[in-house]
Motif scaffolding. Sequence first.
Motif, PDB file in Angstrom:
ATOM      1  N   SER A 189     -69.806 -20.806  75.591  1.00 27.77           N
ATOM      2  CA  SER A 189     -71.003 -20.681  75.856  1.00 27.77           C
ATOM      3  C   SER A 189     -72.031 -20.393  74.458  1.00 27.77           C
ATOM      4  O   SER A 189     -73.224 -21.044  74.391  1.00 27.77           O
ATOM      5  CB  SER A 189     -71.394 -19.484  76.868  1.00 27.77           C
ATOM      6  N   SER A 190     -71.569 -19.469  73.427  1.00 30.51           N
ATOM      7  CA  SER A 190     -72.276 -19.358  72.238  1.00 30.51           C
ATOM      8  C   SER A 190     -72.377 -20.442  71.446  1.00 30.51           C
ATOM      9  O   SER A 190     -73.221 -20.822  70.615  1.00 30.51           O
ATOM     10  CB  SER A 190     -71.792 -18.355  71.437  1.00 30.51           C
ATOM     11  N   ARG A 191     -71.535 -21.555  71.748  1.00 32.19           N
ATOM     12  CA  ARG A 191     -71.804 -22.818  70.804  1.00 32.19           C
ATOM     13  C   ARG A 191     -72.428 -23.941  71.817  1.00 32.19           C
ATOM     14  O   ARG A 191     -72.384 -25.150  71.274  1.00 32.19           O
ATOM     15  CB  ARG A 191     -70.067 -23.272  70.648  1.00 32.19           C
ATOM     16  N   GLY A 192     -73.030 -23.564  72.843  1.00 35.35           N
ATOM     17  CA  GLY A 192     -73.663 -24.555  73.693  1.00 35.35           C
ATOM     18  C   GLY A 192     -72.769 -25.200  74.353  1.00 35.35           C
ATOM     19  O   GLY A 192     -73.399 -26.311  75.101  1.00 35.35           O
ATOM     20  N   LEU A 193     -71.747 -24.965  74.789  1.00 38.65           N
ATOM     21  CA  LEU A 193     -70.501 -25.745  75.541  1.00 38.65           C
ATOM     22  C   LEU A 193     -70.539 -24.904  76.822  1.00 38.65           C
ATOM     23  O   LEU A 193     -70.739 -23.467  76.988  1.00 38.65           O
ATOM     24  CB  LEU A 193     -69.282 -25.718  74.947  1.00 38.65           C
ATOM     25  N   ARG A 194     -69.908 -25.665  78.004  1.00 36.28           N
ATOM     26  CA  ARG A 194     -69.352 -24.791  79.194  1.00 36.28           C
ATOM     27  C   ARG A 194     -67.980 -25.482  79.443  1.00 36.28           C
ATOM     28  O   ARG A 194     -67.871 -26.777  79.463  1.00 36.28           O
ATOM     29  CB  ARG A 194     -70.425 -25.591  80.365  1.00 36.28           C
ATOM     30  N   ILE A 195     -67.098 -24.317  79.530  1.00 33.49           N
ATOM     31  CA  ILE A 195     -65.619 -24.870  79.727  1.00 33.49           C
ATOM     32  C   ILE A 195     -65.413 -24.557  81.139  1.00 33.49           C
ATOM     33  O   ILE A 195     -65.852 -23.299  81.502  1.00 33.49           O
ATOM     34  CB  ILE A 195     -64.990 -24.205  78.648  1.00 33.49           C
ATOM     35  N   ASP A 196     -64.641 -25.463  81.726  1.00 36.93           N
ATOM     36  CA  ASP A 196     -64.137 -25.091  83.416  1.00 36.93           C
ATOM     37  C   ASP A 196     -63.297 -23.837  83.107  1.00 36.93           C
ATOM     38  O   ASP A 196     -62.489 -23.530  82.306  1.00 36.93           O
ATOM     39  CB  ASP A 196     -63.349 -26.172  83.681  1.00 36.93           C
ATOM     40  N   PRO A 197     -63.432 -23.006  84.162  1.00 40.99           N
ATOM     41  CA  PRO A 197     -62.286 -21.736  84.023  1.00 40.99           C
ATOM     42  C   PRO A 197     -60.875 -22.063  83.839  1.00 40.99           C
ATOM     43  O   PRO A 197     -60.027 -21.611  83.314  1.00 40.99           O
ATOM     44  CB  PRO A 197     -62.710 -21.334  85.454  1.00 40.99           C
ATOM     45  N   GLN A 198     -60.706 -23.318  84.595  1.00 38.76           N
ATOM     46  CA  GLN A 198     -59.108 -23.638  84.384  1.00 38.76           C
ATOM     47  C   GLN A 198     -58.615 -24.207  83.153  1.00 38.76           C
ATOM     48  O   GLN A 198     -57.539 -23.985  82.821  1.00 38.76           O
ATOM     49  CB  GLN A 198     -58.773 -24.688  85.626  1.00 38.76           C
ATOM     50  N   ALA A 199     -59.831 -24.902  82.593  1.00 33.71           N
ATOM     51  CA  ALA A 199     -59.621 -25.429  81.162  1.00 33.71           C
ATOM     52  C   ALA A 199     -59.536 -24.207  80.390  1.00 33.71           C
ATOM     53  O   ALA A 199     -58.903 -23.949  79.413  1.00 33.71           O
ATOM     54  CB  ALA A 199     -60.711 -26.287  80.811  1.00 33.71           C
ATOM     55  N   ALA A 200     -60.212 -23.040  80.492  1.00 30.32           N
ATOM     56  CA  ALA A 200     -60.098 -21.745  79.613  1.00 30.32           C
ATOM     57  C   ALA A 200     -58.768 -21.133  79.830  1.00 30.32           C
ATOM     58  O   ALA A 200     -58.171 -20.730  78.986  1.00 30.32           O
ATOM     59  CB  ALA A 200     -61.374 -20.864  80.055  1.00 30.32           C
ATOM     60  N   GLN A 201     -58.415 -21.095  80.947  1.00 30.74           N
ATOM     61  CA  GLN A 201     -56.915 -20.492  81.112  1.00 30.74           C
ATOM     62  C   GLN A 201     -55.901 -21.424  80.454  1.00 30.74           C
ATOM     63  O   GLN A 201     -54.854 -20.831  79.788  1.00 30.74           O
ATOM     64  CB  GLN A 201     -56.571 -20.391  82.728  1.00 30.74           C
ATOM     65  N   TYR A 247     -47.184 -28.116  83.962  1.00 29.93           N
ATOM     66  CA  TYR A 247     -46.262 -27.355  83.719  1.00 29.93           C
ATOM     67  C   TYR A 247     -46.460 -26.184  82.724  1.00 29.93           C
ATOM     68  O   TYR A 247     -46.130 -26.084  81.672  1.00 29.93           O
ATOM     69  CB  TYR A 247     -45.186 -28.168  83.281  1.00 29.93           C
ATOM     70  N   SER A 248     -47.309 -25.424  83.321  1.00 26.99           N
ATOM     71  CA  SER A 248     -47.832 -24.189  82.331  1.00 26.99           C
ATOM     72  C   SER A 248     -47.604 -22.889  83.237  1.00 26.99           C
ATOM     73  O   SER A 248     -47.516 -22.903  84.144  1.00 26.99           O
ATOM     74  CB  SER A 248     -49.215 -24.371  82.111  1.00 26.99           C
ATOM     75  N   ILE A 249     -47.469 -21.757  82.454  1.00 19.91           N
ATOM     76  CA  ILE A 249     -47.562 -20.545  83.277  1.00 19.91           C
ATOM     77  C   ILE A 249     -48.563 -20.241  84.258  1.00 19.91           C
ATOM     78  O   ILE A 249     -48.603 -19.929  85.352  1.00 19.91           O
ATOM     79  CB  ILE A 249     -47.479 -19.389  82.281  1.00 19.91           C
ATOM     80  N   PHE A 250     -49.883 -20.649  83.740  1.00 25.54           N
ATOM     81  CA  PHE A 250     -51.078 -20.822  84.498  1.00 25.54           C
ATOM     82  C   PHE A 250     -50.701 -21.543  85.974  1.00 25.54           C
ATOM     83  O   PHE A 250     -51.178 -20.900  87.185  1.00 25.54           O
ATOM     84  CB  PHE A 250     -52.322 -21.300  83.808  1.00 25.54           C
ATOM     85  N   GLU A 251     -50.287 -22.499  85.934  1.00 25.09           N
ATOM     86  CA  GLU A 251     -49.940 -23.319  87.084  1.00 25.09           C
ATOM     87  C   GLU A 251     -48.670 -22.589  87.962  1.00 25.09           C
ATOM     88  O   GLU A 251     -48.903 -22.674  89.218  1.00 25.09           O
ATOM     89  CB  GLU A 251     -49.449 -24.888  86.785  1.00 25.09           C
ATOM     90  N   LEU A 252     -47.799 -22.016  87.260  1.00 29.38           N
ATOM     91  CA  LEU A 252     -46.737 -21.440  87.827  1.00 29.38           C
ATOM     92  C   LEU A 252     -47.309 -20.042  88.640  1.00 29.38           C
ATOM     93  O   LEU A 252     -46.929 -20.021  89.750  1.00 29.38           O
ATOM     94  CB  LEU A 252     -45.860 -20.916  86.875  1.00 29.38           C
ATOM     95  N   THR A 253     -48.257 -19.582  87.873  1.00 36.35           N
ATOM     96  CA  THR A 253     -48.926 -18.222  88.818  1.00 36.35           C
ATOM     97  C   THR A 253     -49.437 -18.550  89.835  1.00 36.35           C
ATOM     98  O   THR A 253     -49.363 -18.023  91.026  1.00 36.35           O
ATOM     99  CB  THR A 253     -49.891 -17.527  87.829  1.00 36.35           C
ATOM    100  N   PHE A 277     -40.683 -21.874  74.478  1.00 33.72           N
ATOM    101  CA  PHE A 277     -40.574 -20.954  75.576  1.00 33.72           C
ATOM    102  C   PHE A 277     -39.876 -19.561  75.063  1.00 33.72           C
ATOM    103  O   PHE A 277     -39.066 -19.636  74.175  1.00 33.72           O
ATOM    104  CB  PHE A 277     -39.621 -21.253  76.596  1.00 33.72           C
ATOM    105  N   ALA A 278     -40.512 -18.485  75.556  1.00 30.39           N
ATOM    106  CA  ALA A 278     -40.139 -16.921  75.352  1.00 30.39           C
ATOM    107  C   ALA A 278     -40.277 -16.259  76.554  1.00 30.39           C
ATOM    108  O   ALA A 278     -41.361 -16.141  77.114  1.00 30.39           O
ATOM    109  CB  ALA A 278     -41.036 -16.566  74.006  1.00 30.39           C
ATOM    110  N   MET A 279     -39.052 -15.730  76.826  1.00 28.48           N
ATOM    111  CA  MET A 279     -39.094 -15.096  78.124  1.00 28.48           C
ATOM    112  C   MET A 279     -40.030 -13.724  78.209  1.00 28.48           C
ATOM    113  O   MET A 279     -40.605 -13.675  79.153  1.00 28.48           O
ATOM    114  CB  MET A 279     -37.638 -14.469  78.454  1.00 28.48           C
ATOM    115  N   PRO A 280     -40.077 -13.049  77.241  1.00 26.30           N
ATOM    116  CA  PRO A 280     -40.985 -11.869  77.162  1.00 26.30           C
ATOM    117  C   PRO A 280     -42.483 -12.145  77.267  1.00 26.30           C
ATOM    118  O   PRO A 280     -43.264 -11.286  77.907  1.00 26.30           O
ATOM    119  CB  PRO A 280     -40.719 -11.292  75.716  1.00 26.30           C
ATOM    120  N   MET A 281     -42.884 -13.446  76.890  1.00 24.87           N
ATOM    121  CA  MET A 281     -44.164 -13.837  76.981  1.00 24.87           C
ATOM    122  C   MET A 281     -44.564 -14.246  78.358  1.00 24.87           C
ATOM    123  O   MET A 281     -45.627 -13.987  79.019  1.00 24.87           O
ATOM    124  CB  MET A 281     -44.532 -14.863  76.082  1.00 24.87           C
ATOM    125  N   ALA A 282     -43.523 -15.010  78.926  1.00 22.61           N
ATOM    126  CA  ALA A 282     -43.560 -15.474  80.264  1.00 22.61           C
ATOM    127  C   ALA A 282     -43.699 -14.397  81.434  1.00 22.61           C
ATOM    128  O   ALA A 282     -44.553 -14.148  82.250  1.00 22.61           O
ATOM    129  CB  ALA A 282     -42.352 -16.267  80.786  1.00 22.61           C
TER     130      ALA A 282
END
Length: 376
Positions: A189-201, A247-253, A277-282
Amino acid sequence: MKYGQFTTGKHVPVFHCRYIICFYYFCKVMAKKGTGTDTLYRQILEDIRSGKFAPVYLLMGDEPYYPEMVCQAILENCIPEEEKDFNETVCYGSDVTAEQVITAARRFPMMAERQLVALKEAQLLKDLDNLAIYCEEPLDSTVLVILMHKASADKRKALYKAVQKKGVILDSPTLRDYEVPGWIESYYSSRGLRIDPQAAQLLAESAGTELSTIAVETDKLLKNLPEGATDILPEDIEKNVGISRQYSIFELTKELSYKNAARALKIAAHIGTSAKFAMPMAVSALFTHFNRILRYDALLAKGGYIQEADKARVLAGVHPFFYKEYEAAARNYPLKSAMNVISLLCEYDYLGKGGNGEAATPDQLMVEMTAKILNS
């Protein structure tokens, strides 16, 4: 190792039972912590660009993005280009002593209003705290910048206390995973852009919590978008950043929230075989997700009409676009079920770090954990 009984009836290490409780309160604290860093950063930049400079800046913290940006802004705006040769000194902590920095700072500017002394990588200065001698009585004609890279000054010592009284301190903590999507939206937003919430995730999952990485990825993204484009969609992130939304953690949640078993297991298997992939991060990402579900369950348990402000409070860091997902998740994982999942995640955090010495592969652990979550 001692074991304790948790709500699942399963035995998990006592350490992890304590961690469940600590994590819950930690998230409440961290939702508040760091929220003022961006505001302070913007205020400092506004002052710099309007020609208002403090005599001393102490720029520090585990997240280097804000300190580096403030230092760069001072270098660009403090001394006119034609005066830099005589009135700007840039040095590094590994190459100088505190006495040399103080000597430079006590010089008077040559035929100019002010001089600038910038000490980069100040954490490498062996006698750093001796700079307090100067910072207690800094010259009005000198701007001294003390920039620490992924490090912080001891708040109990003289340097920190001196700058606190006479100058400006920017302490930049690392953002938590759940704070990053919101930061991305604000940054765009500070750069004059709008990013979709899913894109931000999706970008948050790809870039992690390193804000400078997000900024670099954004610059690369903008170069590949049509000229004048201001709306950033998930497909833009997939195409230009190199991450598959499918195939992302975002999609898995999301699939776990709706208990779409076949899809969730397929994603888990794919994620587990990824080279990065790193199990602790997932586990951390899933922990954050189910902690929010648990808090939403607690809100529902109070009964009555739930206002948007209540949702925003318990789902700190979540865009309202995703509230419906958490409503569905709360139905699929009521209070006891959500606590069972959190207990389960503690177990797999332990196993993913080599606990019990089991030789299960990361993808096996990921699929097994996902199946147990679905059955909670």
